[in-house]
Enzyme design. Structure first.
Site, PDB file in Angstrom:
ATOM      1  N   SER A  58       0.863  -1.171   0.000  1.00 33.25           N
ATOM      2  CA  SER A  58       0.000   0.000   0.000  1.00 33.25           C
ATOM      3  C   SER A  58       0.902   1.224   0.000  1.00 33.25           C
ATOM      4  O   SER A  58       1.852   1.302   0.782  1.00 33.25           O
ATOM      5  CB  SER A  58      -0.906  -0.010   1.230  1.00 33.25           C
ATOM      6  N   GLU A  59       0.610   2.184  -0.894  1.00 31.67           N
ATOM      7  CA  GLU A  59       1.585   3.242  -1.156  1.00 31.67           C
ATOM      8  C   GLU A  59       1.792   4.196   0.012  1.00 31.67           C
ATOM      9  O   GLU A  59       2.721   4.988   0.004  1.00 31.67           O
ATOM     10  CB  GLU A  59       1.217   4.011  -2.433  1.00 31.67           C
ATOM     11  N   ASN A  60       0.940   4.117   1.041  1.00 31.08           N
ATOM     12  CA  ASN A  60       1.193   4.956   2.202  1.00 31.08           C
ATOM     13  C   ASN A  60       2.278   4.385   3.112  1.00 31.08           C
ATOM     14  O   ASN A  60       2.626   5.014   4.116  1.00 31.08           O
ATOM     15  CB  ASN A  60      -0.097   5.193   2.992  1.00 31.08           C
TER      16      ASN A  60
ATOM     17  N   SER B 132       8.371   4.136  -0.666  1.00 31.92           N
ATOM     18  CA  SER B 132       7.205   3.470  -1.229  1.00 31.92           C
ATOM     19  C   SER B 132       7.105   3.741  -2.729  1.00 31.92           C
ATOM     20  O   SER B 132       6.867   2.822  -3.528  1.00 31.92           O
ATOM     21  CB  SER B 132       5.946   3.966  -0.521  1.00 31.92           C
TER      22      SER B 132
END
Lengths: 233, 217
Positions: free
Chosen positions: B45-47, B87
């Protein structure tokens, strides 16, 4: 040890003025500098440009500053959870620059690292690239994006010490590390300010050199934006 | 015709052993539930998390642990946390093997529009532009037509673009299609759907080569 510790949020915010550009860490409401935001509301500084991935919700985070019309411009990747934001944006009171998320963080990191600009493929062929230099490398097109210039960066970490060393927790890390040292003054608030020497140097995420002021934060609400759970079977 | 879960199930068949996968919001999120047993996959997840697990049990949620949709999550053994810059290094640097995301429109040249409708509130592109500009393997999950019954598979996108020439495969409620140099190549039909129905629902150039098999779910 160079001491970065200040007594409280009031001392940490010294020098914040109208019309400044601020970086604020956090993703949604996760890892936002709650103490600094609440103090900005109290200081009632106006005309702010805020660089932050999101704009809070109506009654929490940066939404509190929007509510008092303290923000002139938001630089964000996604601003969907805030009715007041939408109203001000549609009425033209608020200027908004939407930046792809990876570009947003890299423009912080470029400022932190001394790069004036960088090429990224994100946004090529879209309106994000309009007016920007594009260049081909190895057969692929890239867009030139510039480092941010900011007056203050407000960071939230889990643990820190008076030397300014920081450790983050979970996905509350997000934009915070790349904003450290990316503005003229970096202010870190921590859930736990621990004695110098008690953090393992191997485990430190951000060394104190990137932080000018650090203080023990208090009264963290740590609100959850989308509570999702599964049933025990 | 497939429902959203059917689309997610069909896309899950594309997930291979050893893949790092980024899932967008909506139908793509459902794909995680249907990855076949016996293969190892990690969801990014890009966070800032790799090795995402299911939603937490009630009372075990952690405000410091969310996905890119801001939902509370858990992690699996072997998971890691990282900052947003690292990320997007995973994404931009093409270390993520598969990206699955939704779309409002896809063109026969692989352009995608999924972030902005002129005249409506613009919420932002989030990480979508970074993802589509860099990922080598992008699957779009969407309905074949919009609510007005108009095709979402077009000659040219009418909405502001998220990325150009990036979509490789599309799974809709009607079909599985590959984006080729010559247009949308029909690979599979949804159960009970004819080639003619797919043709009618596709505005862009559709390539029908021989017998088109029905999906096996």
């Amino acid at each position: 040890m160079i001491n970065k510790k200040v007594a409280d949020v009031t001392e940490a915010m010294q020098g914040v003025k109208d019309d400044m550009t601020l970086m604020l860490g956090g993703f949604g409401l996760c890892g936002i500098p709650e103490n600094a935001i609440n103090n900005l509301v109290k200081l009632n500084v106006k005309g702010l440009t805020c660089i932050s991935n999101n704009a809070g919700v109506d009654d929490f985070g940066l939404g509190l500053l929007l509510h008092k019309r303290q923000i002139k411009k938001m630089v964000s990747s996604y601003v969907g959870e805030n009715d007041e934001f939408e109203r001000q944006m549609l009425s033209g009171e608020l200027d908004v620059e939407l930046v792809p998320q990876g570009t947003l963080v890299e423009r912080c990191r470029a400022a932190q690292s001394g790069f004036p600009a960088f090429f990224t493929p994100a946004g090529y062929g879209t309106e994000v690239a309009e007016g920007k230099e594009v260049r081909e490398f190895n057969g692929k097109m890239y867009v030139l994006e510039k480092a941010f210039e900011a007056d203050f960066a407000f960071i939230k970490a889990w643990k820190g010490d008076a030397a300014g060393n920081l450790i983050f927790k979970g996905t509350a890390r997000n934009f915070n590390p790349s904003m450290c040292g990316a503005a003229k003054i970096t202010v870190a608030e921590v859930e736990e300010l621990v004695p110098v020497g008690s953090l393992d140097p191997n485990q430190i995420h951000i060394p104190g050199i990137f932080v000018q002021r650090i203080f023990q934060g208090k009264d963290y609400e740590k609100r959850i934006e989308q509570l999702t759970v599964r049933q025990r079977s | 015709m497939l429902d959203k879960i059917g689309i997610a199930k069909r896309i899950a068949q594309e997930v291979q052993d050893g893949y790092y996968v980024n899932l967008g919001i909506g139908i793509p999120t459902l794909v995680a539930n249907y990855v076949r047993d016996g293969i190892e996959v990690e969801f990014q997840s890009e966070n800032g998390v790799l090795g995402m697990g299911p939603f937490p049990f009630e009372g075990e949620e952690d405000a410091d642990l969310i996905n890119a949709g801001k939902q509370t999550i858990t992690t699996l053994p072997g998971a890691s946390f990282f900052d947003s810059s690292l990320s997007f290094s995973m994404i931009r640097g093409q270390h993520v093997d598969l990206t699955i995301l939704g779309a409002m429109e896809v063109s026969e040249e692989g352009d995608i529009a999924n972030w902005k409708i002129p005249g409506k509130m613009v919420k932002g592109m989030g990480g979508a532009m970074d993802l589509v500009a860099s990922a080598q393997n992008i699957i779009v999950a969407m309905m074949h037509t919009n609510k007005a019954g108009e095709s979402k598979l077009l000659k040219k996108c009418s909405l502001p673009l998220t990325g150009v020439g990036c979509v490789k495969k599309i799974v809709t409620n009607l079909a599985v299609l590959e984006v080729t140099e010559n247009g949308f190549k029909l690979l599979e039909r949804a159960p009970g759907i004819s080639v003619d129905e797919i043709k009618k629902a596709t505005e862009g150039h559709l390539i029908v080569d021989g017998d088109i098999p029905e999906m096996v779910l």
